[in-house]
Write a protein that holds these residues in place. Structure first.
Motif, PDB file in Angstrom:
ATOM      1  N   ALA A 262       7.034   6.372  19.731  1.00 20.67           N
ATOM      2  CA  ALA A 262       6.511   6.447  18.369  1.00 20.67           C
ATOM      3  C   ALA A 262       7.021   5.273  17.551  1.00 20.67           C
ATOM      4  O   ALA A 262       8.131   4.775  17.757  1.00 20.67           O
ATOM      5  N   CYS A 263       6.195   4.805  16.633  1.00 18.22           N
ATOM      6  CA  CYS A 263       6.608   3.716  15.749  1.00 18.22           C
ATOM      7  C   CYS A 263       6.929   4.272  14.363  1.00 18.22           C
ATOM      8  O   CYS A 263       6.511   5.381  14.013  1.00 18.22           O
ATOM      9  N   ASP A 264       7.677   3.530  13.610  1.00 21.82           N
ATOM     10  CA  ASP A 264       8.107   3.984  12.280  1.00 21.82           C
ATOM     11  C   ASP A 264       7.024   3.695  11.247  1.00 21.82           C
ATOM     12  O   ASP A 264       7.156   2.815  10.400  1.00 21.82           O
ATOM     13  N   THR A 265       5.939   4.438  11.329  1.00 22.56           N
ATOM     14  CA  THR A 265       4.833   4.296  10.383  1.00 22.56           C
ATOM     15  C   THR A 265       4.678   5.588   9.609  1.00 22.56           C
ATOM     16  O   THR A 265       4.541   6.659  10.196  1.00 22.56           O
ATOM     17  N   ALA A 266       4.703   5.493   8.300  1.00 20.47           N
ATOM     18  CA  ALA A 266       4.553   6.676   7.452  1.00 20.47           C
ATOM     19  C   ALA A 266       3.090   6.831   7.039  1.00 20.47           C
ATOM     20  O   ALA A 266       2.364   5.845   6.876  1.00 20.47           O
ATOM     21  N   PHE A 267       2.670   8.079   6.893  1.00 16.06           N
ATOM     22  CA  PHE A 267       1.324   8.385   6.413  1.00 16.06           C
ATOM     23  C   PHE A 267       1.441   9.369   5.264  1.00 16.06           C
ATOM     24  O   PHE A 267       1.883  10.506   5.448  1.00 16.06           O
ATOM     25  N   ALA A 268       1.054   8.924   4.079  1.00 16.91           N
ATOM     26  CA  ALA A 268       1.089   9.782   2.897  1.00 16.91           C
ATOM     27  C   ALA A 268      -0.228  10.541   2.784  1.00 16.91           C
ATOM     28  O   ALA A 268      -1.155  10.351   3.581  1.00 16.91           O
ATOM     29  N   LYS A 269      -0.311  11.403   1.808  1.00 19.23           N
ATOM     30  CA  LYS A 269      -1.535  12.144   1.548  1.00 19.23           C
ATOM     31  C   LYS A 269      -2.466  11.226   0.759  1.00 19.23           C
ATOM     32  O   LYS A 269      -2.362  11.087  -0.461  1.00 19.23           O
ATOM     33  N   THR A 270      -3.396  10.593   1.461  1.00 21.71           N
ATOM     34  CA  THR A 270      -4.259   9.569   0.878  1.00 21.71           C
ATOM     35  C   THR A 270      -5.714  10.005   0.951  1.00 21.71           C
ATOM     36  O   THR A 270      -6.183  10.456   2.003  1.00 21.71           O
ATOM     37  N   GLN A 271      -6.431   9.856  -0.146  1.00 22.54           N
ATOM     38  CA  GLN A 271      -7.821  10.296  -0.175  1.00 22.54           C
ATOM     39  C   GLN A 271      -8.692   9.359   0.648  1.00 22.54           C
ATOM     40  O   GLN A 271      -8.613   8.131   0.521  1.00 22.54           O
ATOM     41  N   VAL A 272      -9.528   9.939   1.501  1.00 26.47           N
ATOM     42  CA  VAL A 272     -10.460   9.144   2.310  1.00 26.47           C
ATOM     43  C   VAL A 272     -11.911   9.481   1.987  1.00 26.47           C
ATOM     44  O   VAL A 272     -12.817   8.765   2.410  1.00 26.47           O
ATOM     45  N   ARG A 273     -12.129  10.586   1.253  1.00 24.79           N
ATOM     46  CA  ARG A 273     -13.480  10.980   0.843  1.00 24.79           C
ATOM     47  C   ARG A 273     -13.432  11.505  -0.591  1.00 24.79           C
ATOM     48  O   ARG A 273     -12.425  12.052  -1.022  1.00 24.79           O
ATOM     49  N   THR A 274     -14.542  11.379  -1.287  1.00 23.94           N
ATOM     50  CA  THR A 274     -14.680  11.992  -2.598  1.00 23.94           C
ATOM     51  C   THR A 274     -15.669  13.143  -2.506  1.00 23.94           C
ATOM     52  O   THR A 274     -16.353  13.322  -1.506  1.00 23.94           O
ATOM     53  N   GLY A 275     -15.740  13.922  -3.568  1.00 24.84           N
ATOM     54  CA  GLY A 275     -16.688  15.039  -3.594  1.00 24.84           C
ATOM     55  C   GLY A 275     -15.998  16.344  -3.913  1.00 24.84           C
ATOM     56  O   GLY A 275     -14.861  16.587  -3.488  1.00 24.84           O
TER      57      GLY A 275
END
Length: 287
Positions: A262-275
């Motif tokens: 695993a790599c040290d990459t963070a994933f936040a709660k990010t919007q990918v769609r609207t509606g």
């Protein structure tokens, strides 16, 4: 990527109710409506618990009771496993593994080890295949052959003899009530899986070690914060490679093989769609 063994923000049981072994018949429409209602109420209850809002928790508990309580939900959960409703999700896994099933039946060190998290039954396709040494756990097991255990509290393997070749998270991750805990659950699967490329046969190395992941399709098709591209980016960051995938109207199935560290990459709660009609399913990874 470091994982704290005892880190836990809340009881996973707040998100996924227990299951019974022998449900009465429920119609397809009623099954879907009941599961959806309990899922929504479970999320609301988890949020209320996190806020310490005991009055709201009591009100939600009353709504759950009005639906017939958790027992009725349990009946609906197992009803969806019946063959006339499409059968259990492990049928898809065993279809994917068909090219190597003959190899799995004659391994020099014995059968591969499979951990089924959230196990509903001891008679599903992966159990009946005869190619795995099955280890089944559930938060509220009520059947023989299924250990009552929280995956997030399962003791870590002491050595390779206790590690797992394949983990099944079928309709489990979506019942975890918190996006951060979902991320930690995915991270924790790495602690249990064996190292890649340990088989002499390259075909087996393509499939194992691996994670079988099943989610409701709307988790990736109709979420504000998740789509298939983002899910794959998260899994790749964890060191997984997508081997197989299948999407139906209701479910999405994946087989992810563990290939790299695993790599040290963070994933936040990010919007990918609207509606306004989107759901809020998300996965958060912290490094």
């Amino acid at each position: 990527m470091g994982i704290k063994k005892k880190e836990r923000s809340r009881n996973l049981a707040a998100g996924r109710p227990p299951t019974l072994q022998r449900p009465k018949s429920i119609s397809r429409k009623a099954t879907k409506a009941l599961i959806n209602s309990h899922h929504i109420l479970g999320k609301r209850k988890a949020q209320a618990l996190a806020k310490g809002n005991h009055a709201e928790v009591a009100a939600i508990n009353a709504e759950i009771s009005a639906l017939g309580g958790l027992e009725r939900y349990q009946q609906a959960s197992l009803q969806g496993q019946r063959i006339d409703r499409g059968g259990d999700s492990s049928r898809v896994l065993m279809e994917w593994l068909n090219p190597v099933q003959s190899m799995l039946k004659d391994l020099p060190n014995g059968p591969l080890r499979m951990l089924e998290v959230g196990a509903l039954s001891t008679t599903n396709q992966c159990s009946k295949s005869g190619v795995f040494a099955m280890h089944r756990i559930d938060l509220n097991s009520q059947g023989e052959g299924i250990l009552q255990q929280d995956f997030m509290e399962r003791p870590l393997p002491k050595d390779d003899s206790e590690r797992i070749d394949i983990i099944s998270l079928s309709l489990v991750l979506n019942f975890v009530p918190d996006a951060h805990v979902r991320g930690r659950m995915l991270q924790r699967t790495l602690e249990f899986l064996k190292e890649p490329n340990r088989h002499a046969n390259p075909e087996l190395n393509e499939f194992f070690p691996s994670l079988f992941l099943v989610l409701p399709a709307p988790c990736v098709t109709n979420s504000r914060y998740m789509d298939e591209t983002r899910l794959e980016a998260i899994m790749v960051a964890l060191g997984y490679v997508k081997v197989k995938s299948k999407m139906t109207q209701r479910l999405v199935y994946y087989l992810w093989a563990k290939k790299t560290a695993a790599c040290d990459t963070a994933f936040a709660k990010t919007q990918v769609r609207t509606g306004t009609a989107r759901n809020n399913f998300s996965i958060v990874l912290r490094v």
